[in-house]
Design a protein around this motif. Structure first.
Motif, PDB file in Angstrom:
ATOM      1  N   TYR A 575       0.923  -1.124  -0.121  1.00 33.66           N
ATOM      2  CA  TYR A 575      -0.197  -0.045  -0.143  1.00 33.66           C
ATOM      3  C   TYR A 575       0.985   1.079  -0.158  1.00 33.66           C
ATOM      4  O   TYR A 575       1.920   1.211   0.458  1.00 33.66           O
ATOM      5  N   GLN A 576       0.302   2.260  -0.650  1.00 32.18           N
ATOM      6  CA  GLN A 576       1.070   3.512  -0.659  1.00 32.18           C
ATOM      7  C   GLN A 576       0.020   4.628  -0.335  1.00 32.18           C
ATOM      8  O   GLN A 576      -1.099   4.594  -0.966  1.00 32.18           O
ATOM      9  N   ASP A 577       0.164   5.651   0.399  1.00 34.76           N
ATOM     10  CA  ASP A 577      -0.616   6.634   0.764  1.00 34.76           C
ATOM     11  C   ASP A 577      -0.451   7.923  -0.396  1.00 34.76           C
ATOM     12  O   ASP A 577       0.577   7.863  -1.138  1.00 34.76           O
ATOM     13  N   ASN A 578      -0.986   9.071  -0.167  1.00 38.76           N
ATOM     14  CA  ASN A 578      -0.739  10.153  -1.128  1.00 38.76           C
ATOM     15  C   ASN A 578       0.255  11.030  -0.772  1.00 38.76           C
ATOM     16  O   ASN A 578       0.670  11.714  -1.583  1.00 38.76           O
ATOM     17  N   VAL A 579       0.795  10.563   0.282  1.00 39.46           N
ATOM     18  CA  VAL A 579       2.176  11.425   0.565  1.00 39.46           C
ATOM     19  C   VAL A 579       3.361  10.429   0.504  1.00 39.46           C
ATOM     20  O   VAL A 579       4.562  10.684   0.866  1.00 39.46           O
ATOM     21  N   ASP A 580       2.963   9.360  -0.085  1.00 35.88           N
ATOM     22  CA  ASP A 580       4.039   8.268  -0.450  1.00 35.88           C
ATOM     23  C   ASP A 580       4.645   7.691   0.822  1.00 35.88           C
ATOM     24  O   ASP A 580       5.734   7.049   0.660  1.00 35.88           O
ATOM     25  N   ASN A 581       3.983   7.684   1.913  1.00 34.64           N
ATOM     26  CA  ASN A 581       4.144   6.430   3.119  1.00 34.64           C
ATOM     27  C   ASN A 581       3.639   5.246   2.433  1.00 34.64           C
ATOM     28  O   ASN A 581       2.696   5.104   1.756  1.00 34.64           O
ATOM     29  N   LYS A 582       4.651   4.106   2.726  1.00 28.82           N
ATOM     30  CA  LYS A 582       4.416   2.873   1.992  1.00 28.82           C
ATOM     31  C   LYS A 582       4.527   1.893   2.914  1.00 28.82           C
ATOM     32  O   LYS A 582       5.129   1.796   4.088  1.00 28.82           O
ATOM     33  N   THR A 583       4.002   0.408   2.523  1.00 27.98           N
ATOM     34  CA  THR A 583       4.090  -0.641   3.398  1.00 27.98           C
ATOM     35  C   THR A 583       5.411  -1.072   3.637  1.00 27.98           C
ATOM     36  O   THR A 583       6.271  -0.870   2.775  1.00 27.98           O
ATOM     37  N   THR A 584       5.681  -1.505   4.876  1.00 25.48           N
ATOM     38  CA  THR A 584       7.013  -1.822   5.430  1.00 25.48           C
ATOM     39  C   THR A 584       6.841  -3.116   5.881  1.00 25.48           C
ATOM     40  O   THR A 584       5.994  -3.417   6.420  1.00 25.48           O
ATOM     41  N   SER A 585       7.994  -4.340   5.303  1.00 31.86           N
ATOM     42  CA  SER A 585       7.773  -5.485   6.048  1.00 31.86           C
ATOM     43  C   SER A 585       9.231  -6.022   5.895  1.00 31.86           C
ATOM     44  O   SER A 585      10.154  -5.340   5.239  1.00 31.86           O
ATOM     45  N   SER A 586       9.297  -7.223   5.913  1.00 33.26           N
ATOM     46  CA  SER A 586      10.625  -7.773   6.086  1.00 33.26           C
ATOM     47  C   SER A 586      10.825  -8.346   4.530  1.00 33.26           C
ATOM     48  O   SER A 586      12.007  -8.844   4.285  1.00 33.26           O
ATOM     49  N   ASP A 587      10.068  -8.488   3.756  1.00 31.26           N
ATOM     50  CA  ASP A 587      10.148  -8.715   2.439  1.00 31.26           C
ATOM     51  C   ASP A 587      10.938  -7.719   1.822  1.00 31.26           C
ATOM     52  O   ASP A 587      10.993  -6.574   1.999  1.00 31.26           O
ATOM     53  N   SER A 588      11.931  -8.306   0.874  1.00 32.43           N
ATOM     54  CA  SER A 588      12.736  -7.587   0.196  1.00 32.43           C
ATOM     55  C   SER A 588      12.268  -6.039  -0.695  1.00 32.43           C
ATOM     56  O   SER A 588      12.781  -5.382  -0.471  1.00 32.43           O
ATOM     57  N   TYR A 589      10.882  -6.499  -0.723  1.00 34.24           N
ATOM     58  CA  TYR A 589      10.139  -5.388  -1.754  1.00 34.24           C
ATOM     59  C   TYR A 589       9.143  -4.741  -0.876  1.00 34.24           C
ATOM     60  O   TYR A 589       8.376  -3.790  -1.226  1.00 34.24           O
ATOM     61  N   ASN A 590       9.113  -5.017   0.376  1.00 36.42           N
ATOM     62  CA  ASN A 590       8.341  -4.280   1.439  1.00 36.42           C
ATOM     63  C   ASN A 590       6.834  -4.954   1.155  1.00 36.42           C
ATOM     64  O   ASN A 590       5.986  -4.207   1.752  1.00 36.42           O
ATOM     65  N   TYR A 591       6.604  -6.028   0.633  1.00 38.42           N
ATOM     66  CA  TYR A 591       5.395  -6.430   0.617  1.00 38.42           C
ATOM     67  C   TYR A 591       4.834  -7.038   1.863  1.00 38.42           C
ATOM     68  O   TYR A 591       5.515  -7.889   2.420  1.00 38.42           O
ATOM     69  N   GLY A 592       3.497  -6.954   2.136  1.00 40.93           N
ATOM     70  CA  GLY A 592       2.918  -7.721   3.289  1.00 40.93           C
ATOM     71  C   GLY A 592       2.578  -8.840   2.774  1.00 40.93           C
ATOM     72  O   GLY A 592       1.984  -9.127   1.699  1.00 40.93           O
ATOM     73  N   ASP A 593       2.833  -9.993   3.607  1.00 44.71           N
ATOM     74  CA  ASP A 593       2.137 -11.521   3.316  1.00 44.71           C
ATOM     75  C   ASP A 593       0.760 -11.625   4.232  1.00 44.71           C
ATOM     76  O   ASP A 593       0.646 -11.538   5.338  1.00 44.71           O
ATOM     77  N   THR A 594      -0.224 -12.074   3.400  1.00 47.12           N
ATOM     78  CA  THR A 594      -1.349 -12.585   3.883  1.00 47.12           C
ATOM     79  C   THR A 594      -1.279 -13.820   4.481  1.00 47.12           C
ATOM     80  O   THR A 594      -2.075 -14.446   5.239  1.00 47.12           O
ATOM     81  N   ASN A 595      -0.134 -14.568   3.816  1.00 45.60           N
ATOM     82  CA  ASN A 595      -0.183 -16.268   4.484  1.00 45.60           C
ATOM     83  C   ASN A 595      -1.207 -16.925   3.474  1.00 45.60           C
ATOM     84  O   ASN A 595      -1.304 -18.203   3.979  1.00 45.60           O
ATOM     85  N   LEU A 596      -1.780 -16.391   2.652  1.00 48.05           N
ATOM     86  CA  LEU A 596      -2.836 -16.935   2.038  1.00 48.05           C
ATOM     87  C   LEU A 596      -2.076 -17.471   0.739  1.00 48.05           C
ATOM     88  O   LEU A 596      -1.358 -16.975   0.164  1.00 48.05           O
ATOM     89  N   ASN A 597      -2.472 -18.609   0.168  1.00 49.06           N
ATOM     90  CA  ASN A 597      -2.056 -19.300  -1.014  1.00 49.06           C
ATOM     91  C   ASN A 597      -3.106 -19.825  -2.095  1.00 49.06           C
ATOM     92  O   ASN A 597      -3.987 -20.194  -1.715  1.00 49.06           O
TER      93      ASN A 597
END
Length: 936
Positions: A575-597
């Motif tokens: 996710y990204q908001d309108n002032v460019d705050n973005k999702t942060t996570s341990s993933d190298s691309y900062n993607y959040g994991d739902t743990n769903l497959n």
């Protein structure tokens, strides 16, 4: 004017006065030149349009709305002998209709002003500068050139149909000195206006009304207004027979042809003025017609016929007490703008500009105030000095600099810009202004409507889901290739709002990475590739995005279409908001994991046909009489086995629905077939996403064993023939043989090969009667294919029994009890009471035979047939008695101290005879008993 011209003018005037006996009204040289009779008598006689011509009070006039002066009135500077001053200037015309002939010399117009809320009255002369004539405009039955039925010069107060008068030089220009009406430009004041008409020596006045809404005029920073109030444009028809003309010059004949009989304005009816035609002296007013045959068109009539419906005209001055004006504002270098919200991240720099206006003393300073409720910062910028200073500080925000960024050529408009740095997330600063001019008039603090808002937190993940999968197990969502599923993410940003949502499908096993982006500012179905085609793959397609919620919450439904079996995609979000705050996570691309497959399964389960003990495959069998037991086992390494069913048929064709068993979820179970024939075992299995396998194995050959059974009479009594009826069957109708093995109650065993058997006394082949007791019967049948079945039953033969009893009468029983004799002791001469219990089976006869010896040693034998008395619980009771008189005779009585015997015998209809012997003791006779007791 030269002295010569003045002298000629004076002589000419004297000649007119000498030759014509008409008073001369001296034309005014300026607004202050007012004759004494006007000053003293102006309000003696009130006139107006409501009066007739014959009264000498019908005062007609117009104030022009645009003729000569654009806008109807103006502020001009003139010098009328008292130096240059500012005047309110407006033009018009006026007459005393029907009173007398109007000439340049005999008519004047005056304007009177009375102060509202005071007792001051000002009277001003007007100027005649255009030599306007109203003669033709007011002429009755105008025939063209000349004046129709012109009145003589001496005529007075004539109606129009009597004669027409000339109205020359009836225009006026009013110059009202502003400084006399409004000497203090800091105070508000208002004056009522009257119009005064003098013709010869007749002076008539009326309240001035103007049927227009004039614009205000600027004066010394204030405003001057000339107005007849809100209803100024209301006109009321004052005369009968006034034609509704479509234009000023329309002839009466044309009006008659156009409108017929319904062609006149309605007297006393108000009309709304829409237009004014000022091409001649009198004004023609165009009004909105209320008459049906005009169809809403504008119709015209001369002002002579209209009463002005507005209030009395006033001149009002409103001083310039207004503070400086705030003209504009803006914020630049922000990251995002949403309406009046300007969003930044913490530590961003923005420029905030404030522009003000002051037409008089000019702006001195402007103040920028940033107020969030919890924080408040204020900084002043001084235009004259080019400096700024903090008026109020706060550690959440820094105002780094301020400078002038605009100034108009008149210096009335000035602008300052402040460079601002906000430090903390969550603040919502109301951007406010304060302007102060050099006269120290101020405006503020007032909000610009702009808000400087600080957002330092990325959008928050709220929920996720996958819909449309064929099967869910834990976090795995299973489906077939080409089955579309919906992935839904819900995010929330309560600050600057949601800008982007990304869907990522990652298969780490095969290194597949597919991504798509949705833009909240775009169409609700907006979807775009990420980095061109870098993140697409043939194994799965993100087909669409559909925004379902667009507030602080953002919900997007993504449609996903997989294409390849065996793939497993981890579902991730960004996710990204309108002032460019973005999702942060341990993933190298900062993607959040739902743990769903998302998992794809196109393969059906595997079926195994095994023997019952699960040792070997069991795919067929040759002929055998035992039933077939096949263990079915199922395995699915993908979405997993769901259910299966089976069917036994004698064909390889897929079974009909009615042939199948019920579905079962067991993955390991045994099915069997015991019916004769050559069988195929069909199996259908489905996994959790619906992949289906239908297969079969065979042939399995079965000869089904017979179903053995036999019947016999029940109940069966001793002596009855024991007939065993073989009722065995073979499911396939095969021929069978039988082997009987019978053990009688004495343990004697015999075998028989016949189909049915009648059992006789095994120890006496010629006695067909059965013995009492239990027979054990074993039957085995074998069909022509060698399949066997056997059964064993125990058959109980009920014995036939008779049991007799000999009893005393009640009296003799009591005697024997007194004598303490046993129950089997009797006296000769007693009555023997007999009873017997006999097995309840059809009976031929029941009797008893008495055998004994008398005192003479002769044998005694008596036989008595017993009679049935009752029956219960399989027993029949028989009753009787034996009594002979000789037994009481001392000479013939039964011999004492001897035994006598009663033989009870029963004969049943099946030929069985049974006896029971009861022995009693004769100890005395009844005679000796009585004699003994009598002696004693």
């Amino acid at each position: 004017m030269s002295k010569y011209r003045i002298l000629l003018f004076s002589v000419f005037s004297l000649l007119i006065l000498y030759c014509v006996d008409v008073p001369i009204v001296q034309a005014a040289s300026g607004p202050y030149d007012v004759p004494s009779d006007v000053r003293n008598k102006w309000d003696n006689i009130k006139g107006g349009k409501q009066y007739t011509n014959s009264t000498g009070k019908r005062l007609l006039y117009d104030v022009y709305s645009h003729k000569g002066i654009d806008g109807g009135y103006r502020v001009v500077n003139r010098n009328f002998g008292e130096g240059t001053r500012a005047y309110i200037n407006f033009e018009g015309w006026s007459v005393l209709h029907g009173h007398a002939k109007h000439t340049y010399a005999n008519n004047e117009t005056y304007i009177v002003a009375q102060k509202v809320g005071g007792n001051e009255t000002k009277i001003y002369s007007t100027q005649k500068r255009k030599s306007l004539s109203a003669t033709e405009d007011l002429e009755y039955n105008n025939q063209g050139s000349g004046v129709y039925n012109e009145c003589p010069d001496s005529a007075r107060n004539k109606l129009a149909d009597e004669c027409n008068m000339r109205y020359n030089n009836v225009d006026f220009q009013a110059f009202i000195p502003i400084e006399e009406l409004f000497p203090d430009i800091t105070s508000q004041a208002k004056w009522r206006l009257y119009i005064v008409k003098k013709v010869n020596n007749r002076i008539i006045y009326d309240e001035m009304r103007v049927p227009f809404n004039f614009e205000e005029l600027s004066y010394e920073g204030g405003e001057i207004s000339l107005s007849s109030g809100l209803n100024a444009n209301s006109l009321i028809m004052n005369n009968e027979g006034v034609l509704r003309r479509s234009y000023r010059s329309q002839t009466a004949e044309s009006v008659r042809n156009e409108l017929g009989d319904n062609r006149h304005f309605q007297v006393g009816r108000p009309y709304s003025m829409l237009k004014s035609e000022e091409g001649s002296t009198t004004v023609f007013y165009g009004v909105r017609s209320i008459h049906s045959n005009d169809r809403g068109e504008t119709k015209y009539a001369s002002s002579a016929y209209w009463m002005f419906g507005g209030d009395q005209a006033t001149i009002e001055f409103v001083p310039d007490e207004q503070p400086p004006e705030h003209r504009s504002h803006g914020i630049t270098q922000h990251r995002y703008k949403d309406g009046n919200d300007y969003w930044i991240q913490p530590n961003d720099d923005v420029d905030i500009r404030l522009r003000g206006y002051d037409k008089d003393s000019f702006l001195n300073r402007s103040v920028l105030r940033l107020d969030s409720g919890d924080a408040d910062a204020r900084v002043r910028y001084y235009y004259n000095e080019g400096r700024f200073d903090y008026w109020w500080t706060d550690n959440t925000i820094d105002i780094n600099s301020a400078k002038r960024t605009y100034q108009s050529s008149t210096q009335r408009t000035r602008e300052a810009t402040w460079n601002v740095t906000a430090r903390e997330h969550g603040h919502n600063y109301n951007v406010m202004y304060w302007h102060t001019d050099n006269a120290n008039n101020s405006i503020g603090y007032s909000s610009t409507g702009m808000n400087l808002r600080v957002d330092g937190i990325e959008p928050q993940h709220q929920s996720h889901s996958i819909a449309g999968a064929s099967y869910e197990k834990g976090n795995d969502y299973w489906m077939n290739s080409e089955d579309e599923v919906t992935v839904t993410f819900r995010q929330r940003d309560t600050d600057s709002g949601n800008k982007y949502q990304y869907l990522r499908l990652l298969d780490n096993n095969d290194g597949i990475d597919v991504r798509m982006r949705h833009n909240y500012s775009g169409d609700k179905n907006y979807m775009a590739n990420v980095s061109g085609d870098a993140f697409i793959d043939d194994s799965i397609t993100i087909t669409s995005a559909n925004r379902k919620e667009d507030s602080s919450y953002g919900t997007v439904e993504w449609k996903v279409l997989p294409h390849s079996h065996g793939k497993s995609f981890n579902v991730m979000y960004y996710y990204q908001d309108n002032v460019d705050n973005k999702t942060t996570s341990s993933d190298s691309y900062n993607y959040g994991d739902t743990n769903l497959n998302i998992r794809i399964d196109d393969n059906a389960p595997v079926v195994s046909f095994r023997d019952k003990d699960d040792k070997v495959n069991f795919l067929e069998r040759e002929w055998h009489h035992s039933e077939v037991d096949v263990r079915l086992k199922f395995k699915d390494d993908d979405s997993g086995y769901d259910k299966s069913r089976y069917a036994w048929t004698k064909s390889t064709t897929k079974p009909k629905d009615s042939d199948w068993s019920d579905w079962t979820s067991s993955s390991n179970y045994v099915v069997n077939q015991s019916n004769f024939g050559e069988w195929n075992l069909h199996v259908q299995a489905i996994d959790n996403v619906g992949n289906t396998i239908t297969t079969y194995e065979g042939l399995y050959k079965i000869n089904q064993a017979p179903n053995v059974d036999f019947e016999y009479p029940d109940p069966l009594y001793e002596g009855d023939p024991l007939e065993l009826v073989n009722i065995s069957t073979d499911p396939e109708g095969h021929d069978m043989n039988a082997i009987w093995k019978i053990t009688d109650p004495d343990g004697v065993v015999e075998e028989f090969n016949s189909w049915d058997v009648t059992i006789h006394d095994l120890s006496d082949p010629y006695n067909p009667q059965s013995k009492p007791g239990t027979y054990t019967v074993h039957l085995e049948v074998t069909d022509e294919y060698g399949a066997k079945d056997s059964i064993e039953k125990e058959i109980n033969v009920i014995p036939l029994v008779i049991e007799g009893t000999v009893e005393h009468t009640e009296r003799w029983r009591e005697i024997h009890e007194l004598l303490d004799n046993p129950e089997n002791v009797f006296f000769s001469g007693e009555r023997f009471i007999l009873s017997s219990s006999v097995t309840n089976y059809p009976i031929s006869n029941v009797d008893v035979t008495f055998r004994g010896t008398d005192v003479n040693n002769d044998p005694v034998e008596i036989t008595e047939v017993l009679t049935e008395s009752s029956s219960t619980d399989g027993i029949i009771s028989y009753k009787g008695e034996i009594y002979e008189e000789f037994m009481a005779d001392p000479n013939n009585k039964l011999k004492s101290e001897t035994d006598v015997h009663f033989t009870f015998k029963a004969e049943w209809t099946n030929g069985v005879i049974k006896e029971d012997i009861v022995t009693i003791r004769i100890v005395d006779d009844v005679y000796d008993f009585y004699k003994l007791h009598k002696t004693n």
